[in-house]
Design a protein around this motif. Sequence first.
Motif, PDB file in Angstrom:
ATOM      1  N   SER A   7       0.799  -1.228   0.000  1.00  0.00           N
ATOM      2  CA  SER A   7       0.000   0.000   0.000  1.00  0.00           C
ATOM      3  C   SER A   7       0.830   1.275   0.000  1.00  0.00           C
ATOM      4  O   SER A   7       1.949   1.318   0.495  1.00  0.00           O
ATOM      5  CB  SER A   7      -0.885   0.025   1.247  1.00  0.00           C
ATOM      6  OG  SER A   7      -1.692  -1.114   1.300  1.00  0.00           O
ATOM      7  N   GLU A   8       0.216   2.305  -0.554  1.00  0.00           N
ATOM      8  CA  GLU A   8       0.653   3.698  -0.441  1.00  0.00           C
ATOM      9  C   GLU A   8      -0.545   4.415   0.158  1.00  0.00           C
ATOM     10  O   GLU A   8      -1.562   4.584  -0.507  1.00  0.00           O
ATOM     11  CB  GLU A   8       0.997   4.303  -1.811  1.00  0.00           C
ATOM     12  CG  GLU A   8       2.181   3.691  -2.511  1.00  0.00           C
ATOM     13  CD  GLU A   8       3.507   4.057  -1.879  1.00  0.00           C
ATOM     14  OE1 GLU A   8       3.621   5.135  -1.264  1.00  0.00           O
ATOM     15  OE2 GLU A   8       4.439   3.239  -1.984  1.00  0.00           O
ATOM     16  N   GLY A   9      -0.466   4.761   1.434  1.00  0.00           N
ATOM     17  CA  GLY A   9      -1.643   5.297   2.110  1.00  0.00           C
ATOM     18  C   GLY A   9      -2.693   4.199   2.194  1.00  0.00           C
ATOM     19  O   GLY A   9      -2.407   3.098   2.638  1.00  0.00           O
ATOM     20  N   ASN A  10      -3.887   4.486   1.705  1.00  0.00           N
ATOM     21  CA  ASN A  10      -4.964   3.498   1.721  1.00  0.00           C
ATOM     22  C   ASN A  10      -5.206   2.865   0.359  1.00  0.00           C
ATOM     23  O   ASN A  10      -6.233   2.226   0.149  1.00  0.00           O
ATOM     24  CB  ASN A  10      -6.256   4.145   2.223  1.00  0.00           C
ATOM     25  CG  ASN A  10      -6.199   4.462   3.698  1.00  0.00           C
ATOM     26  OD1 ASN A  10      -5.547   3.757   4.457  1.00  0.00           O
ATOM     27  ND2 ASN A  10      -6.861   5.520   4.106  1.00  0.00           N
ATOM     28  N   MET A  11      -4.272   3.043  -0.572  1.00  0.00           N
ATOM     29  CA  MET A  11      -4.429   2.515  -1.929  1.00  0.00           C
ATOM     30  C   MET A  11      -3.426   1.394  -2.194  1.00  0.00           C
ATOM     31  O   MET A  11      -2.297   1.432  -1.710  1.00  0.00           O
ATOM     32  CB  MET A  11      -4.200   3.630  -2.960  1.00  0.00           C
ATOM     33  CG  MET A  11      -5.134   4.818  -2.826  1.00  0.00           C
ATOM     34  SD  MET A  11      -6.840   4.423  -3.204  1.00  0.00           S
ATOM     35  CE  MET A  11      -6.733   4.116  -4.933  1.00  0.00           C
ATOM     36  N   VAL A  12      -3.858   0.404  -2.970  1.00  0.00           N
ATOM     37  CA  VAL A  12      -2.952  -0.664  -3.397  1.00  0.00           C
ATOM     38  C   VAL A  12      -1.910  -0.047  -4.317  1.00  0.00           C
ATOM     39  O   VAL A  12      -2.242   0.705  -5.228  1.00  0.00           O
ATOM     40  CB  VAL A  12      -3.724  -1.782  -4.134  1.00  0.00           C
ATOM     41  CG1 VAL A  12      -2.763  -2.844  -4.653  1.00  0.00           C
ATOM     42  CG2 VAL A  12      -4.768  -2.403  -3.227  1.00  0.00           C
ATOM     43  N   GLY A  17       7.725  -4.133  -4.149  1.00  0.00           N
ATOM     44  CA  GLY A  17       8.982  -3.933  -3.428  1.00  0.00           C
ATOM     45  C   GLY A  17       9.210  -2.530  -2.920  1.00  0.00           C
ATOM     46  O   GLY A  17       9.953  -2.320  -1.971  1.00  0.00           O
ATOM     47  N   HIS A  18       8.562  -1.539  -3.539  1.00  0.00           N
ATOM     48  CA  HIS A  18       8.797  -0.151  -3.152  1.00  0.00           C
ATOM     49  C   HIS A  18       7.584   0.482  -2.491  1.00  0.00           C
ATOM     50  O   HIS A  18       7.490   1.703  -2.422  1.00  0.00           O
ATOM     51  CB  HIS A  18       9.204   0.669  -4.385  1.00  0.00           C
ATOM     52  CG  HIS A  18      10.528   0.252  -4.938  1.00  0.00           C
ATOM     53  ND1 HIS A  18      11.720   0.549  -4.321  1.00  0.00           N
ATOM     54  CD2 HIS A  18      10.846  -0.467  -6.038  1.00  0.00           C
ATOM     55  CE1 HIS A  18      12.713   0.039  -5.030  1.00  0.00           C
ATOM     56  NE2 HIS A  18      12.210  -0.587  -6.074  1.00  0.00           N
ATOM     57  N   CYS A  19       6.671  -0.332  -1.970  1.00  0.00           N
ATOM     58  CA  CYS A  19       5.489   0.217  -1.315  1.00  0.00           C
ATOM     59  C   CYS A  19       5.892   0.920  -0.016  1.00  0.00           C
ATOM     60  O   CYS A  19       6.949   0.666   0.554  1.00  0.00           O
ATOM     61  CB  CYS A  19       4.461  -0.875  -1.045  1.00  0.00           C
ATOM     62  SG  CYS A  19       4.967  -2.105   0.163  1.00  0.00           S
ATOM     63  N   GLU A  20       5.022   1.794   0.426  1.00  0.00           N
ATOM     64  CA  GLU A  20       5.229   2.517   1.681  1.00  0.00           C
ATOM     65  C   GLU A  20       5.059   1.584   2.887  1.00  0.00           C
ATOM     66  O   GLU A  20       5.808   1.651   3.855  1.00  0.00           O
ATOM     67  CB  GLU A  20       4.192   3.641   1.737  1.00  0.00           C
ATOM     68  CG  GLU A  20       4.171   4.487   2.959  1.00  0.00           C
ATOM     69  CD  GLU A  20       3.065   5.524   2.848  1.00  0.00           C
ATOM     70  OE1 GLU A  20       2.070   5.383   3.570  1.00  0.00           O
ATOM     71  OE2 GLU A  20       3.195   6.447   2.029  1.00  0.00           O
ATOM     72  N   ASN A  58      -0.088 -15.330   4.444  1.00  0.00           N
ATOM     73  CA  ASN A  58      -0.397 -16.418   3.509  1.00  0.00           C
ATOM     74  C   ASN A  58      -0.616 -15.916   2.085  1.00  0.00           C
ATOM     75  O   ASN A  58      -0.382 -16.656   1.131  1.00  0.00           O
ATOM     76  CB  ASN A  58      -1.673 -17.156   3.930  1.00  0.00           C
ATOM     77  CG  ASN A  58      -1.642 -17.576   5.368  1.00  0.00           C
ATOM     78  OD1 ASN A  58      -2.182 -16.876   6.224  1.00  0.00           O
ATOM     79  ND2 ASN A  58      -1.006 -18.693   5.665  1.00  0.00           N
ATOM     80  N   ILE A  59      -1.103 -14.675   1.953  1.00  0.00           N
ATOM     81  CA  ILE A  59      -1.452 -14.119   0.636  1.00  0.00           C
ATOM     82  C   ILE A  59      -0.923 -12.701   0.556  1.00  0.00           C
ATOM     83  O   ILE A  59      -1.023 -11.932   1.523  1.00  0.00           O
ATOM     84  CB  ILE A  59      -2.987 -14.094   0.458  1.00  0.00           C
ATOM     85  CG1 ILE A  59      -3.544 -15.526   0.473  1.00  0.00           C
ATOM     86  CG2 ILE A  59      -3.379 -13.403  -0.851  1.00  0.00           C
ATOM     87  CD1 ILE A  59      -5.052 -15.597   0.527  1.00  0.00           C
ATOM     88  N   ILE A  60      -0.361 -12.333  -0.617  1.00  0.00           N
ATOM     89  CA  ILE A  60       0.113 -10.968  -0.860  1.00  0.00           C
ATOM     90  C   ILE A  60      -0.682 -10.408  -2.043  1.00  0.00           C
ATOM     91  O   ILE A  60      -0.800 -11.045  -3.085  1.00  0.00           O
ATOM     92  CB  ILE A  60       1.619 -10.947  -1.198  1.00  0.00           C
ATOM     93  CG1 ILE A  60       2.421 -11.517  -0.035  1.00  0.00           C
ATOM     94  CG2 ILE A  60       2.071  -9.544  -1.543  1.00  0.00           C
ATOM     95  CD1 ILE A  60       3.876 -11.786  -0.365  1.00  0.00           C
ATOM     96  N   ILE A  61      -1.210  -9.186  -1.848  1.00  0.00           N
ATOM     97  CA  ILE A  61      -1.932  -8.490  -2.915  1.00  0.00           C
ATOM     98  C   ILE A  61      -1.158  -7.242  -3.283  1.00  0.00           C
ATOM     99  O   ILE A  61      -0.765  -6.464  -2.419  1.00  0.00           O
ATOM    100  CB  ILE A  61      -3.366  -8.129  -2.488  1.00  0.00           C
ATOM    101  CG1 ILE A  61      -4.158  -9.392  -2.193  1.00  0.00           C
ATOM    102  CG2 ILE A  61      -4.051  -7.281  -3.555  1.00  0.00           C
ATOM    103  CD1 ILE A  61      -5.536  -9.158  -1.614  1.00  0.00           C
ATOM    104  N   SER A  62      -0.933  -7.057  -4.597  1.00  0.00           N
ATOM    105  CA  SER A  62      -0.207  -5.896  -5.107  1.00  0.00           C
ATOM    106  C   SER A  62      -0.781  -5.549  -6.477  1.00  0.00           C
ATOM    107  O   SER A  62      -1.341  -6.419  -7.154  1.00  0.00           O
ATOM    108  CB  SER A  62       1.280  -6.237  -5.203  1.00  0.00           C
ATOM    109  OG  SER A  62       1.997  -5.200  -5.808  1.00  0.00           O
ATOM    110  N   GLY A  63      -0.610  -4.313  -6.875  1.00  0.00           N
ATOM    111  CA  GLY A  63      -1.142  -3.882  -8.161  1.00  0.00           C
ATOM    112  C   GLY A  63      -0.289  -4.314  -9.348  1.00  0.00           C
ATOM    113  O   GLY A  63      -0.750  -4.314 -10.470  1.00  0.00           O
ATOM    114  N   GLY A  64       0.942  -4.658  -9.139  1.00  0.00           N
ATOM    115  CA  GLY A  64       1.797  -5.015 -10.257  1.00  0.00           C
ATOM    116  C   GLY A  64       2.833  -6.034  -9.890  1.00  0.00           C
ATOM    117  O   GLY A  64       2.940  -6.478  -8.790  1.00  0.00           O
TER     118      GLY A  64
END
Length: 64
Positions: A7-12, A17-20, A58-64
Amino acid sequence: MKIAVASEGNMVTEHFGHCECFIVFEAEDNCIFHTEVIPNPGHKPGFLPNYLDDLGVNIIISGG
Protein backbone atom coordinates in the motif's frame (compact mmCIF):
# COMPACT_ATOMS: atom_id res chain seq x y z
CA MET A 1 -5.38 -16.46 7.29
CA LYS A 2 -3.18 -13.38 6.96
CA ILE A 3 -3.41 -11.19 3.85
CA ALA A 4 -0.82 -8.46 3.15
CA VAL A 5 -1.73 -5.61 0.80
CA ALA A 6 1.18 -3.57 -0.60
CA SER A 7 0.00 0.00 0.00
CA GLU A 8 0.65 3.70 -0.44
CA GLY A 9 -1.64 5.30 2.11
CA ASN A 10 -4.96 3.50 1.72
CA MET A 11 -4.43 2.52 -1.93
CA VAL A 12 -2.95 -0.66 -3.40
CA THR A 13 0.43 0.23 -4.88
CA GLU A 14 1.70 -0.80 -8.29
CA HIS A 15 5.14 -1.89 -7.06
CA PHE A 16 5.33 -4.52 -4.34
CA GLY A 17 8.98 -3.93 -3.43
CA HIS A 18 8.80 -0.15 -3.15
CA CYS A 19 5.49 0.22 -1.31
CA GLU A 20 5.23 2.52 1.68
CA CYS A 21 3.75 -0.18 3.91
CA PHE A 22 1.83 -3.43 4.05
CA ILE A 23 -1.67 -3.48 5.47
CA VAL A 24 -2.07 -6.92 7.00
CA PHE A 25 -5.56 -8.31 7.52
CA GLU A 26 -6.22 -11.37 9.66
CA ALA A 27 -9.36 -13.22 8.63
CA GLU A 28 -11.25 -16.23 9.84
CA ASP A 29 -14.65 -17.58 8.79
CA ASN A 30 -14.97 -14.85 6.11
CA CYS A 31 -14.54 -12.07 8.71
CA ILE A 32 -11.61 -9.71 9.25
CA PHE A 33 -10.81 -9.66 12.96
CA HIS A 34 -7.50 -7.76 13.05
CA THR A 35 -5.75 -5.16 10.88
CA GLU A 36 -2.16 -3.98 11.23
CA VAL A 37 0.02 -1.57 9.25
CA ILE A 38 3.63 -2.71 8.84
CA PRO A 39 6.16 -0.28 7.33
CA ASN A 40 8.15 -1.67 4.40
CA PRO A 41 11.56 -2.59 5.89
CA GLY A 42 13.28 -2.00 2.53
CA HIS A 43 13.59 -3.53 -0.90
CA LYS A 44 16.21 -6.24 -1.37
CA PRO A 45 15.75 -9.01 -3.96
CA GLY A 46 14.00 -11.99 -2.39
CA PHE A 47 13.76 -10.43 1.09
CA LEU A 48 10.14 -9.25 1.32
CA PRO A 49 8.39 -12.54 0.52
CA ASN A 50 10.44 -14.27 3.25
CA TYR A 51 9.91 -11.38 5.68
CA LEU A 52 6.13 -11.51 5.19
CA ASP A 53 6.16 -15.30 5.45
CA ASP A 54 7.98 -15.02 8.80
CA LEU A 55 5.11 -12.76 9.95
CA GLY A 56 2.65 -15.51 9.03
CA VAL A 57 1.30 -13.91 5.83
CA ASN A 58 -0.40 -16.42 3.51
CA ILE A 59 -1.45 -14.12 0.64
CA ILE A 60 0.11 -10.97 -0.86
CA ILE A 61 -1.93 -8.49 -2.91
CA SER A 62 -0.21 -5.90 -5.11
CA GLY A 63 -1.14 -3.88 -8.16
CA GLY A 64 1.80 -5.02 -10.26
